[in-house]
Design a protein around this motif. Structure first.
Motif, PDB file in Angstrom:
ATOM      1  N   VAL A 351       0.836  -1.208   0.000  1.00 32.22           N
ATOM      2  CA  VAL A 351       0.000   0.000   0.000  1.00 32.22           C
ATOM      3  C   VAL A 351       0.869   1.255   0.000  1.00 32.22           C
ATOM      4  CG1 VAL A 351      -1.644   1.351   1.381  1.00 32.22           C
ATOM      5  CG2 VAL A 351      -2.026  -1.116   1.014  1.00 32.22           C
ATOM      6  N   ILE A 352       1.935   1.228   0.778  1.00 36.70           N
ATOM      7  CA  ILE A 352       2.855   2.380   0.815  1.00 36.70           C
ATOM      8  C   ILE A 352       3.457   2.620  -0.572  1.00 36.70           C
ATOM      9  CG2 ILE A 352       5.063   3.199   1.725  1.00 36.70           C
ATOM     10  CD1 ILE A 352       4.338   1.688   4.351  1.00 36.70           C
ATOM     11  N   LEU A 353       3.864   1.540  -1.231  1.00 38.26           N
ATOM     12  CA  LEU A 353       4.482   1.652  -2.559  1.00 38.26           C
ATOM     13  C   LEU A 353       3.508   2.184  -3.604  1.00 38.26           C
ATOM     14  CD1 LEU A 353       6.657  -1.582  -2.768  1.00 38.26           C
ATOM     15  CD2 LEU A 353       7.485   0.742  -3.178  1.00 38.26           C
ATOM     16  N   VAL A 354       2.270   1.659  -3.600  1.00 40.94           N
ATOM     17  CA  VAL A 354       1.330   2.102  -4.627  1.00 40.94           C
ATOM     18  C   VAL A 354       0.902   3.547  -4.381  1.00 40.94           C
ATOM     19  CG1 VAL A 354      -0.845   1.318  -3.560  1.00 40.94           C
ATOM     20  CG2 VAL A 354      -0.619   1.406  -6.048  1.00 40.94           C
ATOM     21  N   LYS A 355       0.861   3.967  -3.141  1.00 39.59           N
ATOM     22  CA  LYS A 355       0.551   5.375  -2.860  1.00 39.59           C
ATOM     23  C   LYS A 355       1.652   6.282  -3.398  1.00 39.59           C
ATOM     24  CE  LYS A 355      -2.537   4.938   1.129  1.00 39.59           C
ATOM     25  NZ  LYS A 355      -2.720   5.158   2.596  1.00 39.59           N
ATOM     26  N   LYS A 356       2.900   5.799  -3.320  1.00 37.90           N
ATOM     27  CA  LYS A 356       4.015   6.552  -3.895  1.00 37.90           C
ATOM     28  C   LYS A 356       3.873   6.637  -5.419  1.00 37.90           C
ATOM     29  CE  LYS A 356       9.065   6.763  -3.991  1.00 37.90           C
ATOM     30  NZ  LYS A 356      10.327   6.020  -3.774  1.00 37.90           N
ATOM     31  N   ALA A 357       3.483   5.508  -6.041  1.00 37.22           N
ATOM     32  CA  ALA A 357       3.281   5.499  -7.495  1.00 37.22           C
ATOM     33  C   ALA A 357       2.164   6.454  -7.897  1.00 37.22           C
ATOM     34  CB  ALA A 357       2.958   4.081  -7.967  1.00 37.22           C
ATOM     35  N   LEU A 358       1.126   6.511  -7.083  1.00 33.03           N
ATOM     36  CA  LEU A 358      -0.018   7.379  -7.383  1.00 33.03           C
ATOM     37  C   LEU A 358       0.313   8.862  -7.268  1.00 33.03           C
ATOM     38  CD1 LEU A 358      -2.877   5.286  -5.785  1.00 33.03           C
ATOM     39  CD2 LEU A 358      -2.874   6.171  -8.133  1.00 33.03           C
ATOM     40  N   GLN A 359       1.368   9.184  -6.552  1.00 36.38           N
ATOM     41  CA  GLN A 359       1.816  10.587  -6.515  1.00 36.38           C
ATOM     42  C   GLN A 359       2.275  11.040  -7.899  1.00 36.38           C
ATOM     43  OE1 GLN A 359       4.813  10.863  -3.442  1.00 36.38           O
ATOM     44  NE2 GLN A 359       3.354  10.498  -1.802  1.00 36.38           N
ATOM     45  N   GLU A 360       2.822  10.095  -8.681  1.00 36.45           N
ATOM     46  CA  GLU A 360       3.266  10.400 -10.040  1.00 36.45           C
ATOM     47  C   GLU A 360       2.125  10.261 -11.047  1.00 36.45           C
ATOM     48  OE1 GLU A 360       6.321  11.490 -10.993  1.00 36.45           O
ATOM     49  OE2 GLU A 360       6.754  11.606  -8.839  1.00 36.45           O
TER      50      GLU A 360
END
Length: 414
Positions: A351-360
């Motif tokens: 979840v932490i990783l995909v939230k980071k991806a969603l920032q982009e």
């Protein structure tokens, strides 16, 4: 400035007396520094001041040369006309820049007269080309051709030959002669890149496309042998494009036979759906470059190829973790996130990783789906429903995986 035809080439020049100027060295340093800093008008003013103070025409030449460089042709025309003196050693360059300025300002009649004087006084390749260009502009193609031919006789330059054959092909309708002439030049002198591209263009226009691939192969092997890296790269792109247009398999075979393993071959493997070959090549590319993008692509292919995903899970995760620790790339962040979530390896980290991806990529529905699935696995049913509804509203339920996630999340919310 008289612009009548004069007789022979200058061999002796009048020597002009120069004046002493106490601050000459300081001005020179300032002028050079201004040039280096691309403060061209400052440099021009300093050189002109030096000229006024010393009567040294070397400074005047620098002044009008910079004016030409910044395309202030009006200054060149006015000042060259005002300060022109016959039979000094700087006469040729002043007359040449004056002629060029007239040409660029559209004063074609004056430019022609000045160019004729220049060639009569100073018979060299540069001056022949300038006058030839003026005739070309005036559509006197025979005269232009004659002058470029004289220039080429002196310099044997591929650039001059390019212009010469261009006139021959496009303006004099001597198409076959132009092609034959370029072929002979290349045979004797090697594959000048611009001239070779010109010949390929002529082949295409004359529908002699059967000559193109063999000719490109000649270029390819010559540039490769001579280690002309830039020309080799450009030629390879063209060659593979033309081969692949008719037969992608032949393009792949050519690169494989010549052990030319790079991203061009990689893309061809992907186009032709050869994942194992793409995977193997990515391994070689990563090993030789340590470019983590190659490792990330390899991880995706490895996971996609595996019939039993769990057997490759640890190896794939290890690759993705190495990638995401070293580069920021939302594609690999989401891919790793989905694996961690879907296989219950580490849902929280996913979840932490995909939230980071969603920032982009905040509107990427694939990433939103990953997030929704992660929230579902964490029992955050309300948030999971909120995110999954965005996906369903955007793309519907045609995809089986999306449909499965939607049904599970709806049940969770109840």
């Amino acid at each position: 400035m008289e612009v009548e035809n004069q007789e022979p080439i200058k061999t002796k020049f009048v020597e002009l007396k120069t004046k002493s100027f106490e601050s000459e060295n300081q001005y020179i340093i300032l002028a050079l520094e201004s040039e280096n800093q691309k403060l061209y008008y400052d440099a021009m003013n300093l050189y002109f001041k030096l000229f006024e103070k010393t009567d040294n025409y070397e400074y005047f030449v620098k002044y009008i040369a910079i004016s030409t460089h910044i395309q202030d042709y009006k200054i060149v025309k006015e000042q060259a006309l005002k300060y022109y003196i016959d039979n000094i050693k700087e006469e040729e360059i002043i007359l040449r820049l004056y002629t060029f300025a007239l040409f660029k300002l559209g004063n074609q009649k004056e430019a022609l007269l000045s160019g004729q004087k220049l060639v009569n006084l100073f018979k060299n390749d540069v001056n022949y080309e300038l006058l030839g260009t003026i005739y070309l502009q005036q559509k006197d193609y025979l005269k232009a051709y004659e002058l470029f031919e004289k220039s080429f006789a002196l310099n044997k330059s591929a650039n001059t030959f390019f212009n010469l054959t261009n006139i021959q092909y496009f303006n004099l309708s001597q198409k076959t002669e132009a092609i034959n002439k370029i072929e002979q030049f290349i045979k004797e002198n090697g594959h000048d890149f611009n001239l070779s591209i010109q010949l390929l263009t002529f082949y295409e226009k004359e529908q002699q496309t059967q000559k193109m691939v063999p000719f490109l192969k000649e270029m390819y092997f010559e540039y490769k042998e001579n280690e002309e890296v830039e020309m080799f790269g450009k030629t390879k792109l063209l060659l593979i494009k033309y081969i692949a247009k008719d037969n992608v398999g032949q393009a792949i075979e050519f690169l494989e036979q010549n052990q030319d393993e790079d991203e061009i071959l990689l893309n061809l493997y992907k186009i032709t759906n050869q994942p194992q070959k793409a995977y193997d090549l990515l391994g070689k590319l990563y090993a030789s470059s340590y470019n983590f993008d190659y490792l990330g692509q390899q991880a995706i292919i490895e996971f996609e190829m595996a019939e039993d995903k769990r057997k490759v899970l640890n190896a794939v995760i290890a690759k993705f973790e190495k990638v995401t620790q070293n580069i920021d790339n939302h594609i690999y962040e989401n891919y790793l996130a989905y694996i961690l979530i879907d296989f219950n390896v580490n849902v929280q980290k996913g979840v932490i990783l995909v939230k980071k991806a969603l920032q982009e990529e905040p509107n990427n529905v694939a990433y939103i789906d990953t997030l929704a699935w992660g929230e579902y696995k964490l029992k955050n049913c309300k948030e999971a429903f909120k995110q999954m509804k965005k996906v369903v509203d955007e793309i519907g339920l045609d995809d089986d995986e999306i449909k499965l996630h939607w049904e599970k999340i709806k049940e969770c919310k109840k």
